[in-house]
Design a protein around this motif. Structure first.
Motif, PDB file in Angstrom:
ATOM      1  N   MET A  80       0.848  -1.180   0.000  1.00  0.00           N
ATOM      2  CA  MET A  80       0.000   0.000   0.000  1.00  0.00           C
ATOM      3  C   MET A  80       0.892   1.241   0.000  1.00  0.00           C
ATOM      4  O   MET A  80       1.815   1.338   0.787  1.00  0.00           O
ATOM      5  CB  MET A  80      -0.910  -0.028   1.225  1.00  0.00           C
ATOM      6  N   SER A  81       0.608   2.172  -0.883  1.00  0.00           N
ATOM      7  CA  SER A  81       1.399   3.393  -1.000  1.00  0.00           C
ATOM      8  C   SER A  81       0.777   4.525  -0.189  1.00  0.00           C
ATOM      9  O   SER A  81      -0.425   4.544   0.061  1.00  0.00           O
ATOM     10  CB  SER A  81       1.489   3.837  -2.464  1.00  0.00           C
ATOM     11  N   ILE A  82       1.618   5.461   0.185  1.00  0.00           N
ATOM     12  CA  ILE A  82       1.162   6.640   0.912  1.00  0.00           C
ATOM     13  C   ILE A  82       0.916   7.755  -0.096  1.00  0.00           C
ATOM     14  O   ILE A  82       1.734   8.007  -0.976  1.00  0.00           O
ATOM     15  CB  ILE A  82       2.204   7.077   1.955  1.00  0.00           C
ATOM     16  N   VAL A  83      -0.221   8.411   0.023  1.00  0.00           N
ATOM     17  CA  VAL A  83      -0.586   9.502  -0.871  1.00  0.00           C
ATOM     18  C   VAL A  83       0.106  10.771  -0.386  1.00  0.00           C
ATOM     19  O   VAL A  83      -0.079  11.187   0.758  1.00  0.00           O
ATOM     20  CB  VAL A  83      -2.112   9.698  -0.906  1.00  0.00           C
ATOM     21  N   SER A  84       0.906  11.367  -1.248  1.00  0.00           N
ATOM     22  CA  SER A  84       1.659  12.561  -0.872  1.00  0.00           C
ATOM     23  C   SER A  84       0.876  13.829  -1.183  1.00  0.00           C
ATOM     24  O   SER A  84      -0.099  13.809  -1.943  1.00  0.00           O
ATOM     25  CB  SER A  84       2.985  12.589  -1.639  1.00  0.00           C
ATOM     26  N   ASP A  85       1.329  14.922  -0.606  1.00  0.00           N
ATOM     27  CA  ASP A  85       0.738  16.223  -0.929  1.00  0.00           C
ATOM     28  C   ASP A  85       0.885  16.511  -2.417  1.00  0.00           C
ATOM     29  O   ASP A  85       0.002  17.093  -3.040  1.00  0.00           O
ATOM     30  CB  ASP A  85       1.405  17.337  -0.121  1.00  0.00           C
ATOM     31  N   ARG A  86       1.997  16.068  -2.989  1.00  0.00           N
ATOM     32  CA  ARG A  86       2.237  16.274  -4.422  1.00  0.00           C
ATOM     33  C   ARG A  86       1.220  15.487  -5.260  1.00  0.00           C
ATOM     34  O   ARG A  86       0.747  15.970  -6.278  1.00  0.00           O
ATOM     35  CB  ARG A  86       3.668  15.852  -4.773  1.00  0.00           C
TER      36      ARG A  86
ATOM     37  N   SER B 293       6.167   6.219 -12.117  1.00  0.00           N
ATOM     38  CA  SER B 293       6.844   5.192 -11.328  1.00  0.00           C
ATOM     39  C   SER B 293       5.971   3.952 -11.121  1.00  0.00           C
ATOM     40  O   SER B 293       6.465   2.914 -10.683  1.00  0.00           O
ATOM     41  CB  SER B 293       7.275   5.754  -9.974  1.00  0.00           C
ATOM     42  N   TYR B 294       4.690   4.049 -11.462  1.00  0.00           N
ATOM     43  CA  TYR B 294       3.789   2.906 -11.319  1.00  0.00           C
ATOM     44  C   TYR B 294       3.772   2.091 -12.613  1.00  0.00           C
ATOM     45  O   TYR B 294       3.980   2.623 -13.691  1.00  0.00           O
ATOM     46  CB  TYR B 294       2.372   3.378 -10.974  1.00  0.00           C
TER      47      TYR B 294
ATOM     48  N   LEU C   2      -6.248   3.394 -13.470  1.00  0.00           N
ATOM     49  CA  LEU C   2      -6.523   4.791 -13.134  1.00  0.00           C
ATOM     50  C   LEU C   2      -7.114   5.530 -14.330  1.00  0.00           C
ATOM     51  O   LEU C   2      -8.071   6.286 -14.183  1.00  0.00           O
ATOM     52  CB  LEU C   2      -5.250   5.488 -12.652  1.00  0.00           C
ATOM     53  N   VAL C   3      -6.567   5.284 -15.505  1.00  0.00           N
ATOM     54  CA  VAL C   3      -7.078   5.933 -16.727  1.00  0.00           C
ATOM     55  C   VAL C   3      -8.559   5.630 -16.894  1.00  0.00           C
ATOM     56  O   VAL C   3      -9.362   6.531 -17.169  1.00  0.00           O
ATOM     57  CB  VAL C   3      -6.271   5.492 -17.967  1.00  0.00           C
TER      58      VAL C   3
ATOM     59  N   THR D  66      -6.369   9.446  -5.028  1.00  0.00           N
ATOM     60  CA  THR D  66      -6.046   9.098  -3.639  1.00  0.00           C
ATOM     61  C   THR D  66      -6.316   7.616  -3.388  1.00  0.00           C
ATOM     62  O   THR D  66      -5.470   6.898  -2.836  1.00  0.00           O
ATOM     63  CB  THR D  66      -6.857   9.967  -2.661  1.00  0.00           C
ATOM     64  N   LYS D  67      -7.480   7.148  -3.818  1.00  0.00           N
ATOM     65  CA  LYS D  67      -7.831   5.733  -3.621  1.00  0.00           C
ATOM     66  C   LYS D  67      -6.904   4.829  -4.425  1.00  0.00           C
ATOM     67  O   LYS D  67      -6.478   3.781  -3.943  1.00  0.00           O
ATOM     68  CB  LYS D  67      -9.279   5.494  -4.027  1.00  0.00           C
ATOM     69  N   TRP D  68      -6.591   5.250  -5.656  1.00  0.00           N
ATOM     70  CA  TRP D  68      -5.729   4.443  -6.514  1.00  0.00           C
ATOM     71  C   TRP D  68      -4.306   4.328  -5.945  1.00  0.00           C
ATOM     72  O   TRP D  68      -3.763   3.236  -5.858  1.00  0.00           O
ATOM     73  CB  TRP D  68      -5.709   5.038  -7.921  1.00  0.00           C
ATOM     74  N   VAL D  69      -3.731   5.459  -5.547  1.00  0.00           N
ATOM     75  CA  VAL D  69      -2.367   5.437  -4.985  1.00  0.00           C
ATOM     76  C   VAL D  69      -2.339   4.604  -3.704  1.00  0.00           C
ATOM     77  O   VAL D  69      -1.445   3.779  -3.510  1.00  0.00           O
ATOM     78  CB  VAL D  69      -1.839   6.877  -4.727  1.00  0.00           C
ATOM     79  N   ALA D  70      -3.326   4.785  -2.849  1.00  0.00           N
ATOM     80  CA  ALA D  70      -3.369   4.050  -1.588  1.00  0.00           C
ATOM     81  C   ALA D  70      -3.465   2.539  -1.822  1.00  0.00           C
ATOM     82  O   ALA D  70      -2.965   1.757  -1.018  1.00  0.00           O
ATOM     83  CB  ALA D  70      -4.534   4.537  -0.742  1.00  0.00           C
ATOM     84  N   ALA D  71      -4.084   2.141  -2.927  1.00  0.00           N
ATOM     85  CA  ALA D  71      -4.261   0.715  -3.220  1.00  0.00           C
ATOM     86  C   ALA D  71      -3.026   0.074  -3.846  1.00  0.00           C
ATOM     87  O   ALA D  71      -2.957  -1.157  -3.950  1.00  0.00           O
ATOM     88  CB  ALA D  71      -5.461   0.519  -4.143  1.00  0.00           C
TER      89      ALA D  71
END
Length: 87
Positions: A1-7, A41-42, A50-51, A81-86
């Motif tokens: 699981m990835s952390i969603v950054s401010d960026r 990077s993914y 995501l697309v 946010t949901k995609w990165v977190a997953a």
């Protein structure tokens, strides 16, 4: 699981504006290029998921007279946010 950054949030909220300003292409092509630029990077297969989600949000912006609103920005931020977190 990835952390969603401010960026990630920033790039997500900018996506609708970048999408309508993108010079050429159908919705899916534009989104694929923008997602590849911002989240390179993914893995490609993950970016395709995501697309597909973003097409539903952004494609209506190609209609004549459509304007980007905070609604599209919030929807993109939520989807990304949901995609990165997953990941």
């Amino acid at each position: 699981m990835s952390i969603v950054s401010d960026r990630d949030h920033e790039k997500a909220r900018q996506l609708p504006d970048r999408f309508v300003k993108f010079p050429v292409g159908e919705a899916r092509e534009r989104i694929m290029e923008l997602v590849s630029q911002s989240w390179k990077s993914y893995e490609a297969y993950a970016r395709m998921d995501l697309v597909e989600a973003l097409v539903l949000i952004l494609e209506p912006l190609l209609e004549p007279g459509a304007v980007v609103s905070d609604r599209e920005r919030e929807l993109c931020d939520d989807a990304i946010t949901k995609w990165v977190a997953a990941q």
